[in-house]
Design an enzyme around this catalytic site. Structure first.
Site, PDB file in Angstrom:
ATOM      1  CE  LYS A 132     -15.344  -9.024  -0.927  1.00 44.07           C
ATOM      2  NZ  LYS A 132     -14.030  -9.189  -0.291  1.00 44.07           N
ATOM      3  CB  SER A 160     -11.036 -10.403  -0.213  1.00 41.96           C
ATOM      4  OG  SER A 160     -11.524 -10.016  -1.480  1.00 41.96           O
TER       5      SER A 160
END
Length: 242
Positions: free
Chosen positions: A99, A38
């Site tokens: 993230k 990701s």
């Protein structure tokens, strides 16, 4: 008698070593391994990195196994937009996610046609060479690669399959106080605040990703040690995470 003393010294040394390791892991740095794609191209599957625990202060999630000795956060400092952050997944408060901070408390975030808007302003991005990587099946996958420039001027790389994927339309939301809006750099292959993650409470922040200390390709079997040196990504070692 001497043997008993030697055994006692050994046990004490082991106990001291364990306690020192726990203190370092809790207060200063903790190692993490990247398990998913990701955050490509910034972080690759098989990257190992150190996260600084002191950067944003301490919460129960700074402790091993998130032991609930206290609530809230103390000695806290706020993340900056663009920081790459490890946090506990808000739905279970135990799974580690990594993230990039995109939305700060009070910000308004939306996506239209794959383009990111922060507080009503279109975030600049510049197309560069495509990024190519291997799928789990071994096929080559080609992604559009951009340099994205956040409002404060911080630049980082992002990937897009296209501007017409499932999460490329996102209605405007305002980030609540004490919360953060997170996105993966691999924009069309990231479960982040647009999907299941939602807003991330400041209490769930674990630390800031700082430096890669090891990286290797996980494709080959662990029982083939003669292949290990070839799979180390030497050029990624000791890179600062931006």
């Amino acid at each position: 008698m001497e043997r008993e003393e030697n055994l006692g010294d050994t046990i004490r040394t082991i106990v001291y070593a364990i306690l020192i390791a726990i203190v370092i892991r809790t207060l200063w740095f903790e190692p993490f391994k990247i398990p998913s794609g990701s955050m490509y191209p910034t972080l690759h599957v098989g990257d190992y990195l150190f996260v600084s625990k002191y950067t944003y202060g301490y919460s129960k999630h700074s402790l091993p196994w998130s032991i609930p000795l206290f609530e809230g956060r103390f000695w806290k400092d706020t993340p900056k937009r663009g920081d790459v952050v490890v946090f506990k997944y808000p739905r279970d408060n135990k799974t580690d996610f990594i993230k990039r901070v995109i939305g700060l408390p009070g910000d308004k975030i939306k996506l239209e046609n794959g383009r990111l808007y922060i507080n009503g302003e279109l975030v600049k991005r510049e197309k560069i060479d495509d990024f190519v990587m291997r799928s789990p099946k071994g096929d080559a996958e080609r992604y559009r690669q951009y340099i994205e420039t956040l409002p404060e001027g911080k630049e980082h790389l992002i990937l897009e399959i296209s501007d017409d994927e499932n999460n490329d339309e996102f209605s405007e939301v305002e980030v609540p106080q004490g919360m953060y809006f997170m996105m993966g750099d691999n924009r069309d292959r990231s479960d982040d605040s647009r999907v299941n993650v939602g807003f991330v409470p400041e209490e769930n922040l674990v630390g800031k990703a700082r430096i890669l200390f090891f990286s290797h390709n996980d494709e080959d079997a662990w029982y083939k040690p003669w292949t290990w040196p070839k799979k180390i990504r030497w050029l990624r070692l000791f890179n600062i995470i931006k």
